[in-house]
Design an enzyme around this catalytic site. Structure first.
Site, PDB file in Angstrom:
ATOM      1  N   HIS A 164      37.122  32.706  38.967  1.00 40.57           N
ATOM      2  CA  HIS A 164      36.618  33.227  37.684  1.00 40.57           C
ATOM      3  C   HIS A 164      35.973  32.097  36.883  1.00 40.57           C
ATOM      4  O   HIS A 164      34.940  32.287  36.245  1.00 40.57           O
ATOM      5  CB  HIS A 164      37.762  33.801  36.840  1.00 40.57           C
ATOM      6  CG  HIS A 164      38.436  34.980  37.444  1.00 40.57           C
ATOM      7  ND1 HIS A 164      39.722  34.941  37.909  1.00 40.57           N
ATOM      8  CD2 HIS A 164      38.002  36.261  37.636  1.00 40.57           C
ATOM      9  CE1 HIS A 164      40.060  36.130  38.361  1.00 40.57           C
ATOM     10  NE2 HIS A 164      39.050  36.947  38.221  1.00 40.57           N
ATOM     11  N   GLY A 181      31.477  37.824  41.379  1.00 38.01           N
ATOM     12  CA  GLY A 181      31.740  37.026  42.572  1.00 38.01           C
ATOM     13  C   GLY A 181      31.376  37.784  43.848  1.00 38.01           C
ATOM     14  O   GLY A 181      31.590  38.996  43.940  1.00 38.01           O
ATOM     15  N   GLN A 182      30.873  37.027  44.815  1.00 42.64           N
ATOM     16  CA  GLN A 182      30.523  37.619  46.124  1.00 42.64           C
ATOM     17  C   GLN A 182      31.770  38.095  46.882  1.00 42.64           C
ATOM     18  O   GLN A 182      31.680  38.846  47.844  1.00 42.64           O
ATOM     19  CB  GLN A 182      29.786  36.573  46.961  1.00 42.64           C
ATOM     20  CG  GLN A 182      29.231  37.120  48.267  1.00 42.64           C
ATOM     21  CD  GLN A 182      29.119  36.082  49.344  1.00 42.64           C
ATOM     22  OE1 GLN A 182      28.465  35.058  49.144  1.00 42.64           O
ATOM     23  NE2 GLN A 182      29.764  36.315  50.486  1.00 42.64           N
ATOM     24  N   ARG A 226      45.412  38.288  43.196  1.00 45.70           N
ATOM     25  CA  ARG A 226      46.531  38.820  43.989  1.00 45.70           C
ATOM     26  C   ARG A 226      47.273  37.739  44.762  1.00 45.70           C
ATOM     27  O   ARG A 226      48.407  37.950  45.184  1.00 45.70           O
ATOM     28  CB  ARG A 226      46.030  39.878  44.971  1.00 45.70           C
ATOM     29  CG  ARG A 226      45.531  41.125  44.280  1.00 45.70           C
ATOM     30  CD  ARG A 226      44.821  42.043  45.262  1.00 45.70           C
ATOM     31  NE  ARG A 226      44.000  43.007  44.539  1.00 45.70           N
ATOM     32  CZ  ARG A 226      44.398  44.227  44.222  1.00 45.70           C
ATOM     33  NH1 ARG A 226      45.563  44.644  44.572  1.00 45.70           N
ATOM     34  NH2 ARG A 226      43.607  45.040  43.542  1.00 45.70           N
TER      35      ARG A 226
END
Ligand code: PAF
Length: 282
Positions: free
Chosen positions: A37, A148-149, A188
């Site tokens: 991020h 984000g990719q 996560r």
């Protein structure tokens, strides 16, 4: 950093910035911020005058209520991270602020993107993602939005929404940020033990091998080898591994030199759903 929790306060502030000719970039997130991020915030800072980060755990994109409940929400730490990156504005709304009416209707034609891969595994997920991103775009009216990719299909879905709704925003797709050993950073991951994080490296290793062998091996063989390797790991439950054409996300069969390919993988480790991908010929 200014923190807003209501749409009206945020809009009023952004209006004055827009009138002063400022370029605004939006980085939408669900919090539990990590280096991935922060790389989006840094990228946004290079392309705009003002960076707005939103943190909102969006209930409409969770098809599993337990997943929503377990989603990490370390808000104090997130605020400190954004402050240390000199982010200009944090938008931190409540669920009622974003969804003032219950069961609000939203439907957008995402074509096969809604039924392939993540669309198939998480019914309604992309409707929920587009619902909230549309609201955020409408509210912030950013010139640029950074994603984000890592969530490859999500980026395609958002681009499709921008095209369908003719929204005046440019998507800036930023590379996946990985740990030193290759694990794709994800909110996560905080639910994985150290052992789980080590085990999860097989996802990166399989993607990397697929990329390295791409020029000399058939797509069928690459897929078979990757799936076989992932299935031999007792600690991993593979959901899908597929080599797809990047424009349609249709599973590839033969190679076409004019096309680009991406390998997509989703697997479960220690009850955590992990997603990763790698571009294979670019
Ligand atoms: O990628 C995410 O974190 C979310 O899907 C997003 C784009 C912030 C929408 O809730």
């Amino acid at each position: 950093m200014e923190i807003y929790s209501t749409k009206s306060d945020l809009q009023a502030h952004l209006q004055t910035l827009r009138e002063a000719g400022k370029q605004i970039a939006l980085v939408p997130t669900m919090g539990a911020l990590h280096e991935g991020h922060l790389s989006l915030i840094r990228e946004a800072q290079t392309v705009a005058d003002i960076v707005v980060c939103s943190i909102f755990v969006n209930p409409t994109q969770f098809n599993d209520p337990k997943d929503l409940e377990k989603y990490p929400r370390p808000i104090e730490n997130d605020i400190a991270l954004l402050q240390s990156e000199a982010c200009d504005i944090l938008f931190l709304p409540s669920v009622d602020e974003m969804y003032p009416t219950a069961n609000e209707h939203w439907s957008i034609d995402l074509g096969e993107l809604d039924t392939l891969w993540e669309g198939a595994q998480r019914p309604g997920h992309f409707q929920g993602v587009t619902q909230i991103v549309y609201k955020l775009f409408h509210l912030v009216q950013p010139h640029i939005a950074c994603f984000g990719q890592k969530d490859f299909q999500q980026v395609m879905v958002i681009q499709r929404m921008i095209d369908l709704k003719k929204l005046p925003v440019t998507l800036n797709i930023c590379p996946i940020v990985r740990s030193e050993k290759g694990l794709a950073l994800s909110s996560r991951n905080s639910r994985l033990s150290e052992k789980g994080k080590e085990e999860a490296l097989v996802l990166f290793n399989v993607l990397d091998e697929t990329k390295n062998n791409f020029a000399n091996t058939s797509i069928e063989q690459l897929q078979q080898e990757a799936i076989a390797k992932l299935n031999t790991q007792p600690e991993i439950t593979l959901e899908y591994f597929a080599i797809c054409e990047t424009r349609t996300l249709q599973q590839a069969t033969d190679k076409d030199n004019n096309k680009k390919y991406v390998a997509l993988v989703v697997a479960w480790i220690e009850g955590v759903r992990l997603i990763d991908n790698m571009l294979l010929n670019m």
